[in-house]
Design a protein around this motif. Structure first.
Motif, PDB file in Angstrom:
ATOM      1  N   ALA A 109      46.140  37.455  37.055  1.00  0.00           N
ATOM      2  CA  ALA A 109      45.225  36.730  36.165  1.00  0.00           C
ATOM      3  C   ALA A 109      44.661  35.492  36.842  1.00  0.00           C
ATOM      4  N   VAL A 162      44.922  35.075  29.607  1.00  0.00           N
ATOM      5  CA  VAL A 162      46.141  35.794  29.220  1.00  0.00           C
ATOM      6  C   VAL A 162      46.597  35.283  27.863  1.00  0.00           C
ATOM      7  N   VAL A 176      41.250  35.585  34.787  1.00  0.00           N
ATOM      8  CA  VAL A 176      41.227  36.321  33.521  1.00  0.00           C
ATOM      9  C   VAL A 176      42.173  35.641  32.530  1.00  0.00           C
ATOM     10  N   ILE A 225      43.661  29.449  31.705  1.00  0.00           N
ATOM     11  CA  ILE A 225      43.728  30.885  31.414  1.00  0.00           C
ATOM     12  C   ILE A 225      44.793  31.227  30.381  1.00  0.00           C
ATOM     13  N   CYS A 249      40.560  39.556  27.535  1.00  0.00           N
ATOM     14  CA  CYS A 249      41.818  39.005  28.053  1.00  0.00           C
ATOM     15  C   CYS A 249      42.826  40.088  28.417  1.00  0.00           C
ATOM     16  N   ILE A 250      43.864  39.654  29.098  1.00  0.00           N
ATOM     17  CA  ILE A 250      45.092  40.429  29.223  1.00  0.00           C
ATOM     18  C   ILE A 250      45.987  40.034  28.050  1.00  0.00           C
ATOM     19  N   LEU A 257      40.706  44.788  37.586  1.00  0.00           N
ATOM     20  CA  LEU A 257      41.848  44.157  36.932  1.00  0.00           C
ATOM     21  C   LEU A 257      42.959  45.169  36.686  1.00  0.00           C
TER      22      LEU A 257
END
Length: 466
Positions: free
Chosen positions: A70, A77, A75, A459, A96-97, A15
């Protein structure tokens, strides 16, 4: 929706590498001590996960790169502004981001003819207000946290402020948006013009969506001519019911104050203890009214008479701007002062019809007595938006339990009185179960359906709202 999950250590490395392929190194933060500081907003009782990475983009293209990454890697966000929110809406999900938009802080345009400003989401509310003031204009929405909160955050929660009674909330000033969608596509909504009804109003859909439908990267905001300097009146009452009666008389009389705020006895005492402002602690309720009309003194005199008719024990109009600002500073300090009572607060955000304001405040008093807690109430009385603030010691498990239970009872009371669980703070994590109670199963089904259209993988800010 497809299942999302926190990346493994190997996945986190992939990532970060993918993010660095489109972002400068200084925009990608991985130090656990630093990323942990981005985990929470200012709400109590809201869980938060550990971010895998924090990114601080400066351009629209960089935001698009984050969202494409993402989506490819599934992933979650979590968009963030200043993290001044009070509902857990900016809290991190596990792995998470965190997409912090604070570096996108440019005012791109101020147009006095069209009366618009074009801004990036990281612009601080107070910074924008001062910038447009230089052009003889104003941006009215003024949350209590206006010196630190961002325009993007204000849009995400559809925030309000002290002047809403006359000038309205954030949603009424957002004309158009540029939004990066979950898959990285860029969409523009709305307009620059004063009028426009082309298609569905997607702009309003994004306002108040708490980052769950897309990432706002630019906003076109309506501006107003800068009003005359307002003057403020303070009225003391022997009961909250009498103060609320005065509010009803003022609004029924057709008056349009630029501000109409209420502080109960607990709040007044807390402000005095914190700032030694000399407010009258013998009063049960303090009502502040302001007018920014061409003749504010005449308006204050008319409202002062209505306050006296409702039973005010003392009415004191300010003589000048400096005295007015001192009174307003007392109101702006209210939440900080209540936090100092016990060290931790839960700030409710129940809005009721103005005609039910007195019943809400009386109900909060009963709840405070039932749970043996200090609960101060300050309110945007002109629009019925109350902020009952539960003061408690977070280190005391029993007191914390009572605080949470009292908070829930206040929200239930608000719904019983025909109100809503949030007037300006948003749902976030804190009020998810209460959103379902307020809008019902069909409403929830439609909300989830809208979410699925914009974010089919789920996401964007997962775990918020519902």
């Amino acid at each position: 929706m497809s299942r999302i999950q926190a990346p493994s250590d190997e996945g986190t490395g992939n990532l970060v590498d993918r993010l660095l392929s489109g972002l400068p190194p200084e925009a990608v933060l991985t130090d656990p001590d630093i990323t942990a500081s981005y985990a929470n907003d200012m709400a109590s009782f809201c869980e938060a996960g550990t971010p895998a990475v924090v990114v601080l983009p400066r351009t629209v293209e960089q935001v698009q790169h984050v969202m494409r990454t993402a989506t490819d890697l599934r992933v979650p966000v979590v968009p963030q502004g200043a993290r001044s929110g009070l509902s857990g809406g900016a809290n991190a999900s596990e792995g998470c981001i965190v997409l912090s938009l604070t570096k996108m802080d440019r005012i791109l345009e101020i147009n006095p003819v069209d009366r618009i400003a074009v801004v990036e989401p990281g612009v601080i509310n107070a910074t924008l207000s001062r910038a447009v003031n230089e052009h003889g204009l104003s941006y009215p929405p003024d949350p209590s946290s206006w010196e630190m909160c961002t325009i993007g955050g204000n849009i995400g929660t559809a925030s309000g402020g002290l002047c809403c009674v006359k000038y309205g909330v954030t949603a009424e000033y957002v004309l158009g948006l540029d939004v990066v969608l979950a898959d990285g596509r860029l969409m523009s909504t709305g307009r620059r013009t004063a009028k426009g009804v082309a298609g569905y109003d997607l702009t309003r859909l994004f306002v108040g969506s708490e980052g769950s439908l897309g990432i706002v990267v630019r906003a076109i905001l309506a501006l107003k001519p800068q009003p005359p300097q307002q003057l403020v009146l303070a009225a003391e009452f022997a009961s909250a019911a009498a103060a609320c009666d005065a509010v009803c008389r003022i609004m029924a009389g057709g008056h349009v104050p630029s501000l109409l705020e209420l502080m109960d006895r607990t709040t007044v005492k807390a402000v005095n203890d914190l700032a030694h402002m000399g407010l009258p602690e013998t009063t049960e309720a303090l009502l502040l009214a302001a007018f920014d009309t061409p003749d504010p003194a005449a308006d204050l005199a008319a409202v002062g008479a209505l306050c006296e008719a409702a039973g005010a024990t003392q009415v004191v109009p300010a003589d000048d701007a400096a005295e007015s600002e001192l009174l307003l500073q007392a109101r702006r300090l209210a939440l900080t002062a209540l936090e100092a009572v016990k060290g931790t607060t839960m700030i409710d955000d129940v809005c009721v019809p103005r005609s039910k304001l007195g019943e809400l405040i009386e109900g909060v008093e009963r709840i405070a007595e039932k749970y043996d807690l200090t609960i101060g109430v300050c309110a945007h009385a002109g629009d019925g938006n109350t902020h009952p603030t539960v003061c408690f010691d977070a280190a005391d498990p029993d007191e914390s339990r009572r605080a949470r239970e009292s908070f829930d009872e206040i929200m239930a009371l608000g719904l019983e009185l025909g109100g809503t669980i949030t007037g300006e703070h948003g749902v976030g994590i804190l009020k998810k179960e209460w959103l379902a109670r307020e809008i019902g199963p069909v409403g929830m089904e439609m909300q989830r359906a809208v979410k699925a259209v914009f974010d089919p993988l789920g996401i964007l800010n997962p775990g918020k709202l519902f």
